[in-house]
Design a protein around this motif. Structure first.
Motif, PDB file in Angstrom:
ATOM      1  N   GLY A  14      87.162 -14.454  67.054  1.00  0.00           N
ATOM      2  CA  GLY A  14      86.937 -15.776  66.671  1.00  0.00           C
ATOM      3  C   GLY A  14      87.880 -16.673  67.411  1.00  0.00           C
ATOM      4  O   GLY A  14      88.208 -16.416  68.077  1.00  0.00           O
ATOM      5  N   ARG A  15      88.172 -17.759  66.622  1.00  0.00           N
ATOM      6  CA  ARG A  15      89.219 -18.963  67.324  1.00  0.00           C
ATOM      7  C   ARG A  15      90.472 -18.582  66.951  1.00  0.00           C
ATOM      8  O   ARG A  15      90.886 -17.838  66.012  1.00  0.00           O
ATOM      9  CB  ARG A  15      88.724 -20.051  66.314  1.00  0.00           C
ATOM     10  CG  ARG A  15      89.720 -21.331  67.015  1.00  0.00           C
ATOM     11  CD  ARG A  15      89.364 -22.550  66.291  1.00  0.00           C
ATOM     12  NE  ARG A  15      89.291 -22.506  64.682  1.00  0.00           N
ATOM     13  CZ  ARG A  15      90.223 -23.201  64.030  1.00  0.00           C
ATOM     14  NH1 ARG A  15      90.887 -24.094  64.510  1.00  0.00           N
ATOM     15  NH2 ARG A  15      90.099 -22.941  62.643  1.00  0.00           N
ATOM     16  N   LEU A  16      91.469 -18.615  67.880  1.00  0.00           N
ATOM     17  CA  LEU A  16      92.854 -18.125  67.952  1.00  0.00           C
ATOM     18  C   LEU A  16      93.571 -19.230  67.402  1.00  0.00           C
ATOM     19  O   LEU A  16      93.708 -20.288  68.215  1.00  0.00           O
ATOM     20  CB  LEU A  16      93.119 -17.610  69.376  1.00  0.00           C
ATOM     21  CG  LEU A  16      92.613 -15.980  69.737  1.00  0.00           C
ATOM     22  CD1 LEU A  16      93.265 -15.914  71.058  1.00  0.00           C
ATOM     23  CD2 LEU A  16      93.029 -14.948  68.752  1.00  0.00           C
ATOM     24  N   VAL A  17      94.486 -19.010  66.650  1.00  0.00           N
ATOM     25  CA  VAL A  17      95.439 -19.957  65.947  1.00  0.00           C
ATOM     26  C   VAL A  17      96.643 -19.515  65.681  1.00  0.00           C
ATOM     27  O   VAL A  17      96.924 -18.141  65.572  1.00  0.00           O
ATOM     28  CB  VAL A  17      94.820 -20.838  64.802  1.00  0.00           C
ATOM     29  CG1 VAL A  17      93.830 -21.660  64.956  1.00  0.00           C
ATOM     30  CG2 VAL A  17      94.774 -19.834  63.504  1.00  0.00           C
ATOM     31  N   ILE A  35      97.957  -9.512  70.276  1.00  0.00           N
ATOM     32  CA  ILE A  35      96.617  -9.708  69.877  1.00  0.00           C
ATOM     33  C   ILE A  35      95.744  -8.648  70.656  1.00  0.00           C
ATOM     34  O   ILE A  35      94.910  -8.198  70.138  1.00  0.00           O
ATOM     35  CB  ILE A  35      96.296 -11.202  70.218  1.00  0.00           C
ATOM     36  CG1 ILE A  35      97.007 -12.416  69.488  1.00  0.00           C
ATOM     37  CG2 ILE A  35      94.922 -11.409  70.378  1.00  0.00           C
ATOM     38  CD1 ILE A  35      96.978 -13.671  70.062  1.00  0.00           C
ATOM     39  N   GLU A  36      95.961  -8.252  71.784  1.00  0.00           N
ATOM     40  CA  GLU A  36      95.282  -7.327  72.433  1.00  0.00           C
ATOM     41  C   GLU A  36      95.300  -6.005  71.568  1.00  0.00           C
ATOM     42  O   GLU A  36      94.166  -5.368  71.690  1.00  0.00           O
ATOM     43  CB  GLU A  36      95.831  -7.199  73.990  1.00  0.00           C
ATOM     44  CG  GLU A  36      95.292  -8.220  74.820  1.00  0.00           C
ATOM     45  CD  GLU A  36      93.786  -8.544  74.989  1.00  0.00           C
ATOM     46  OE1 GLU A  36      93.039  -7.716  75.428  1.00  0.00           O
ATOM     47  OE2 GLU A  36      93.267  -9.728  75.019  1.00  0.00           O
ATOM     48  N   ILE A  79      96.338 -11.793  61.620  1.00  0.00           N
ATOM     49  CA  ILE A  79      95.240 -11.494  60.501  1.00  0.00           C
ATOM     50  C   ILE A  79      93.844 -12.106  61.249  1.00  0.00           C
ATOM     51  O   ILE A  79      93.698 -13.177  61.566  1.00  0.00           O
ATOM     52  CB  ILE A  79      95.549 -12.466  59.421  1.00  0.00           C
ATOM     53  CG1 ILE A  79      96.757 -11.895  58.720  1.00  0.00           C
ATOM     54  CG2 ILE A  79      94.235 -12.512  58.085  1.00  0.00           C
ATOM     55  CD1 ILE A  79      97.152 -12.739  57.608  1.00  0.00           C
ATOM     56  N   THR A  80      92.895 -11.322  61.095  1.00  0.00           N
ATOM     57  CA  THR A  80      91.583 -11.584  61.409  1.00  0.00           C
ATOM     58  C   THR A  80      90.643 -11.821  60.113  1.00  0.00           C
ATOM     59  O   THR A  80      90.581 -10.680  59.409  1.00  0.00           O
ATOM     60  CB  THR A  80      90.668 -10.701  62.526  1.00  0.00           C
ATOM     61  OG1 THR A  80      91.733 -10.543  63.624  1.00  0.00           O
ATOM     62  CG2 THR A  80      89.470 -11.192  62.680  1.00  0.00           C
ATOM     63  N   GLU A  81      90.068 -12.784  60.118  1.00  0.00           N
ATOM     64  CA  GLU A  81      89.309 -13.095  58.659  1.00  0.00           C
ATOM     65  C   GLU A  81      88.119 -12.190  58.568  1.00  0.00           C
ATOM     66  O   GLU A  81      87.523 -11.980  59.701  1.00  0.00           O
ATOM     67  CB  GLU A  81      88.908 -14.502  58.526  1.00  0.00           C
ATOM     68  CG  GLU A  81      90.096 -15.260  58.463  1.00  0.00           C
ATOM     69  CD  GLU A  81      91.176 -15.012  57.383  1.00  0.00           C
ATOM     70  OE1 GLU A  81      90.595 -14.666  56.204  1.00  0.00           O
ATOM     71  OE2 GLU A  81      92.230 -15.371  57.309  1.00  0.00           O
ATOM     72  N   ARG A  84      85.133 -12.810  60.844  1.00  0.00           N
ATOM     73  CA  ARG A  84      85.704 -12.689  62.360  1.00  0.00           C
ATOM     74  C   ARG A  84      85.557 -14.254  62.881  1.00  0.00           C
ATOM     75  O   ARG A  84      85.454 -14.462  64.244  1.00  0.00           O
ATOM     76  CB  ARG A  84      84.861 -11.918  63.314  1.00  0.00           C
ATOM     77  CG  ARG A  84      84.711 -10.498  62.552  1.00  0.00           C
ATOM     78  CD  ARG A  84      85.972  -9.842  62.474  1.00  0.00           C
ATOM     79  NE  ARG A  84      85.980  -8.344  61.894  1.00  0.00           N
ATOM     80  CZ  ARG A  84      86.003  -7.994  60.638  1.00  0.00           C
ATOM     81  NH1 ARG A  84      86.567  -8.724  59.764  1.00  0.00           N
ATOM     82  NH2 ARG A  84      86.120  -6.719  60.426  1.00  0.00           N
ATOM     83  N   SER A  85      85.778 -15.234  61.994  1.00  0.00           N
ATOM     84  CA  SER A  85      85.530 -16.780  62.546  1.00  0.00           C
ATOM     85  C   SER A  85      86.935 -17.140  63.085  1.00  0.00           C
ATOM     86  O   SER A  85      86.938 -18.230  63.901  1.00  0.00           O
ATOM     87  CB  SER A  85      85.211 -17.509  61.287  1.00  0.00           C
ATOM     88  OG  SER A  85      86.195 -17.600  60.245  1.00  0.00           O
TER      89      SER A  85
END
Length: 95
Positions: A14-17, A35-36, A79-81, A84-85
């Protein structure tokens, strides 16, 4: 030969923040490779139980959390929600 990691990706990010505190404390040379690793299912510094939970979360569409450290031993999470947004890089104190 395909040298990209895409074939190893287990889920969408999803969007990366990144939180302001993590942006200040963690170098992009630490969080980009992390992240990878996160996206490939290499959960970092978690106990076996939490790693198994993440493996299940990938399949069940639940939230995924990985933990890593910088070379200066600063702990950070990714953390990925569940939907996956969005994927967030943050410090534990940001949570």
């Amino acid at each position: 030969m395909d040298l990209t990691l895409e074939r190893f990706y287990k889920f969408e990010l999803g969007r990366l923040v990144i939180t302001p505190a993590a942006l200040e404390a963690v170098s992009m040379y630490d969080y980009i490779p992390a992240i990878e690793l996160h996206r490939c299912g290499m959960w970092g510094d978690l106990c076996q139980e939490d790693k198994a939970q993440n493996d299940m979360a990938v399949e069940a569409g639940m939230r995924i959390l990985s933990a890593y450290h910088t070379d200066d031993n600063v702990k950070f999470w990714i953390i990925t929600e569940w939907d996956r947004s969005v994927t967030t890089v943050l410090l534990p104190d940001d949570y």
